[in-house]
Design an enzyme around this catalytic site. Structure first.
Site, short mmCIF file in Angstrom:
data_model
loop_
_atom_site.label_atom_id
_atom_site.label_comp_id
_atom_site.label_asym_id
_atom_site.label_seq_id
_atom_site.Cartn_x
_atom_site.Cartn_y
_atom_site.Cartn_z
N THR A 11 0.86 -1.19 0.00
CA THR A 11 0.00 0.00 0.00
C THR A 11 0.89 1.23 0.00
O THR A 11 1.56 1.52 0.99
CB THR A 11 -0.91 0.03 1.24
OG1 THR A 11 -1.79 -1.10 1.17
CG2 THR A 11 -1.75 1.28 1.29
N LYS A 37 -7.14 1.99 -2.93
CA LYS A 37 -6.78 1.37 -1.65
C LYS A 37 -6.75 2.41 -0.52
O LYS A 37 -7.22 2.16 0.59
CB LYS A 37 -5.40 0.70 -1.81
CG LYS A 37 -4.73 0.30 -0.52
CD LYS A 37 -5.43 -0.86 0.17
CE LYS A 37 -4.82 -1.08 1.51
NZ LYS A 37 -4.84 -2.35 2.05
N LYS A 58 -0.35 5.63 8.64
CA LYS A 58 0.34 5.96 7.39
C LYS A 58 -0.67 6.08 6.25
O LYS A 58 -0.62 7.02 5.45
CB LYS A 58 1.38 4.88 7.09
CG LYS A 58 2.13 5.01 5.79
CD LYS A 58 1.80 3.98 4.71
CE LYS A 58 1.66 2.57 5.11
NZ LYS A 58 1.33 1.66 4.00
#
Length: 304
Positions: free
Chosen positions: A100, A175, A243
């Site tokens: 990701t 995502k 994050k």
């Protein structure tokens, strides 16, 4: 469509990667693995995997190499650093980055792979430890359509559905949107559990009420009991959720989208990290809220 003895490289054997590589082995793929700490490689070697000495070495041995890495900086160092993926790429080889990351990172890696004549696909996944182990991840791919067709049997071994989203960057963005919604929902859920408790209500009853209503969902059902007990086994580390919130907010800045709920949720994850919860499951964000409440009540008592 089966594996047909396809040679697949796999870089990164964290919580997700080791489960995904194991599913490829189970489905009959020839898998060559590499990990920064080699202990995980030994574990999979016992199950039939070969071990590569570097990312470049893995790429040289395999027609398609998959990576599942922690964050953008690791994804870039494994792809572009010394002994990295790009060193091993030759025309016709494919690289599939399932980490990701933000779309700029994906694009940077894609350009380097394509400059050497390779094919690139970004393919981040929706799902954490349990779906990775069960082979039921949702795969969000973008980039080379021909590589998507070639790697589809491997995706079928690791996931329940693969989406092809066209140009590089689209998988990364999708995502981040998904994880931003998940992260925001988790903070609202945590606040609700804390509020119910403070208001003298049963948190267990709250879970039952939620599950029966329109906002019932698998995440609340799975995570709720462990959040109440305070024991949250790590499926998706909280530092990675924070994050993803940060990267999603940066995407919001880039396209001019207001995101007040996600911004507030991000602050709660940052607070949780400052309390040392970064390595714990992202549902441990609940502890940041309950700790804050406990501190406030101690301060009130001290002031009285």
């Amino acid at each position: 469509m089966g594996s047909d003895g396809m040679d697949i490289g796999f870089l990164g054997l964290g919580i997700m990667g080791i489960a995904m590589a194991r599913n490829l082995l189970k489905k009959g793929f020839n898998v060559t693995v590499w990990n920064r700490s080699p202990g995980k490689c030994e574990e999979l070697a016992k199950e039939g995997a070969s071990i590569g000495s570097s990312p470049a070495d893995v790429v040289k041995k395999c027609s398609i190499t998959i990576a599942m890495l922690a964050d953008p900086s690791v994804a870039i160092s494994v792809a572009l650093g010394p002994g990295g993926v790009v060193e091993g790429i030759t025309p016709g080889k494919g690289y599939v980055d399932m980490s990701t990351v933000d779309s700029a990172t994906s694009s940077q890696i894609a350009k380097a792979i394509e400059a050497k004549g390779g094919d690139f696909l970004e393919a981040p996944v929706s799902g954490s430890k349990q779906p990775a182990e069960a082979g039921t991840l949702i795969i969000l791919a973008a980039g080379s359509e021909s590589l998507f067709a070639k790697v589809k049997p491997a995706f079928d071994a690791m996931g329940k559905k693969s989406f092809f989203l066209n140009d590089v960057g689209s998988g990364a963005k999708m995502k981040l949107v998904v994880n931003m919604i998940m992260g925001s929902m988790m903070t609202a859920f945590s606040e609700g559990l804390a509020l119910a408790d403070k208001a003298g209500l049963s948190q267990q009853t709250l879970l039952e009420v939620l599950e029966l209503g329109a906002i019932g969902n698998p995440m609340f059902k799975l995570k709720g009991p462990s959040m109440i007990s305070g024991k949250c086994p790590t499926a998706f580390p909280l530092k990675h959720q924070q994050k993803d919130m940060r990267l999603a907010l940066a995407l919001g800045d880039e396209v001019g989208q207001s995101m007040p709920v996600a911004a507030a949720a991000n602050e709660i994850y940052k607070k949780a990290r400052s309390l040392g919860l970064g390595e714990q499951d992202f549902s441990s964000v609940h502890q940041a809220l309950t700790q804050e409440a406990a501190n406030a009540s101690d301060s009130a008592k001290a002031a009285a």
